[in-house]
Write a protein that holds these residues in place. Sequence first.
Motif, PDB file in Angstrom:
ATOM      1  N   LEU A  39       0.835  -1.204   0.000  1.00 56.07           N
ATOM      2  CA  LEU A  39       0.000   0.000   0.000  1.00 56.07           C
ATOM      3  C   LEU A  39       0.873   1.259   0.000  1.00 56.07           C
ATOM      4  CD1 LEU A  39      -2.678  -1.252   2.514  1.00 56.07           C
ATOM      5  CD2 LEU A  39      -3.120  -0.566   0.158  1.00 56.07           C
ATOM      6  N   GLN A  40       1.931   1.234   0.783  1.00 51.52           N
ATOM      7  CA  GLN A  40       2.836   2.378   0.835  1.00 51.52           C
ATOM      8  C   GLN A  40       3.523   2.572  -0.519  1.00 51.52           C
ATOM      9  OE1 GLN A  40       6.045   1.873   3.613  1.00 51.52           O
ATOM     10  NE2 GLN A  40       6.569   4.032   3.637  1.00 51.52           N
ATOM     11  N   ARG A  41       3.878   1.503  -1.166  1.00 54.88           N
ATOM     12  CA  ARG A  41       4.521   1.566  -2.480  1.00 54.88           C
ATOM     13  C   ARG A  41       3.635   2.280  -3.503  1.00 54.88           C
ATOM     14  NH1 ARG A  41       6.085  -3.763  -6.033  1.00 54.88           N
ATOM     15  NH2 ARG A  41       6.970  -2.656  -7.803  1.00 54.88           N
ATOM     16  N   MET A  42       2.325   2.125  -3.350  1.00 55.94           N
ATOM     17  CA  MET A  42       1.374   2.777  -4.248  1.00 55.94           C
ATOM     18  C   MET A  42       0.903   4.115  -3.672  1.00 55.94           C
ATOM     19  SD  MET A  42       1.148   0.875  -6.879  1.00 55.94           S
ATOM     20  CE  MET A  42      -0.290   1.537  -7.683  1.00 55.94           C
ATOM     21  N   THR A  43       1.648   4.636  -2.704  1.00 60.86           N
ATOM     22  CA  THR A  43       1.377   5.919  -2.041  1.00 60.86           C
ATOM     23  C   THR A  43      -0.030   6.006  -1.449  1.00 60.86           C
ATOM     24  OG1 THR A  43       0.733   7.094  -4.056  1.00 60.86           O
ATOM     25  CG2 THR A  43       3.079   7.153  -3.462  1.00 60.86           C
ATOM     26  N   ILE A  44      -0.480   4.923  -0.888  1.00 60.63           N
ATOM     27  CA  ILE A  44      -1.751   4.912  -0.160  1.00 60.63           C
ATOM     28  C   ILE A  44      -1.395   4.844   1.319  1.00 60.63           C
ATOM     29  CG2 ILE A  44      -3.885   3.654   0.275  1.00 60.63           C
ATOM     30  CD1 ILE A  44      -3.646   2.560  -2.590  1.00 60.63           C
ATOM     31  N   ASN A  45      -1.563   5.974   2.006  1.00 60.85           N
ATOM     32  CA  ASN A  45      -1.182   6.000   3.415  1.00 60.85           C
ATOM     33  C   ASN A  45      -2.363   5.631   4.307  1.00 60.85           C
ATOM     34  OD1 ASN A  45      -2.768   8.299   3.913  1.00 60.85           O
ATOM     35  ND2 ASN A  45      -1.079   9.680   3.479  1.00 60.85           N
ATOM     36  N   SER A  73      -9.891   4.790   1.873  1.00 62.81           N
ATOM     37  CA  SER A  73     -10.116   3.381   1.528  1.00 62.81           C
ATOM     38  C   SER A  73      -8.981   2.479   1.985  1.00 62.81           C
ATOM     39  CB  SER A  73     -10.303   3.248   0.012  1.00 62.81           C
ATOM     40  OG  SER A  73     -11.401   3.995  -0.409  1.00 62.81           O
ATOM     41  N   TYR A  74      -8.115   2.964   2.851  1.00 64.10           N
ATOM     42  CA  TYR A  74      -6.942   2.200   3.262  1.00 64.10           C
ATOM     43  C   TYR A  74      -7.308   0.826   3.814  1.00 64.10           C
ATOM     44  CZ  TYR A  74      -2.442   1.085   5.354  1.00 64.10           C
ATOM     45  OH  TYR A  74      -1.260   0.453   5.673  1.00 64.10           O
ATOM     46  N   LEU A  84      -3.398  -4.906  -6.343  1.00 63.22           N
ATOM     47  CA  LEU A  84      -3.730  -3.545  -5.922  1.00 63.22           C
ATOM     48  C   LEU A  84      -3.856  -2.619  -7.132  1.00 63.22           C
ATOM     49  CD1 LEU A  84      -4.288  -1.549  -3.669  1.00 63.22           C
ATOM     50  CD2 LEU A  84      -1.819  -1.235  -3.408  1.00 63.22           C
ATOM     51  N   VAL A  85      -2.977  -2.774  -8.102  1.00 58.44           N
ATOM     52  CA  VAL A  85      -3.088  -1.974  -9.331  1.00 58.44           C
ATOM     53  C   VAL A  85      -4.440  -2.226  -9.993  1.00 58.44           C
ATOM     54  CG1 VAL A  85      -2.197  -1.723 -11.698  1.00 58.44           C
ATOM     55  CG2 VAL A  85      -0.615  -1.773  -9.768  1.00 58.44           C
TER      56      VAL A  85
END
Length: 174
Positions: A23-29, A34-35, A77-78
């Motif tokens: 999630l962090q790799r896709m800049t979702i903090n 929706s985390y 995730l993508v």
Amino acid sequence: MDYKSLYKSRVLTQFEPLIHKTLQRMTINQRHISYEDYAQELRIKLLAIEESFDGEALGEDRIRFVAFAGKGLYWHLVSLLRKNQKKSEVSYDEIEAAADVDIPFESSRIELLFFMEEVRRRLDQSEYELLMMLCDESLTVTEIAKLYGVGRKTIYQRKNKIVSKINDLKTLLL
């Protein structure tokens, strides 16, 4: 609790950091609205990946599993993000619901659609989601702040930033 459930629980516990790293790799903090939904989807996918893995995820093949699962979780995730992006495209019904107005003429619908598309273009995903929440009369600013895990003042500051980005578009609605 049977052996299989215990094993799945151990897999989830051991590889939970991999989910958060993806999630962090896709800049979702963690403050993303929706985390937790994405994290839960990745947990489910992790178990599916573990079942299809041809080794021992918790044993001697752990390093190989981390690489295998990391790629699988990333691409899943993508895929989820792409699906959500398609769902967030604006439709007439969504515009009417967000604006809470009845649009009597097709020309007015077109103008409102153009307005919403321009708003969508100017705002990033999180700003647009916040705008839609602010337009939803069933939510208070306090409730929105709790959803984002921030204070009311922060929501008002973000709202003012959104208004400054789209303020010149109000002439499109007149």
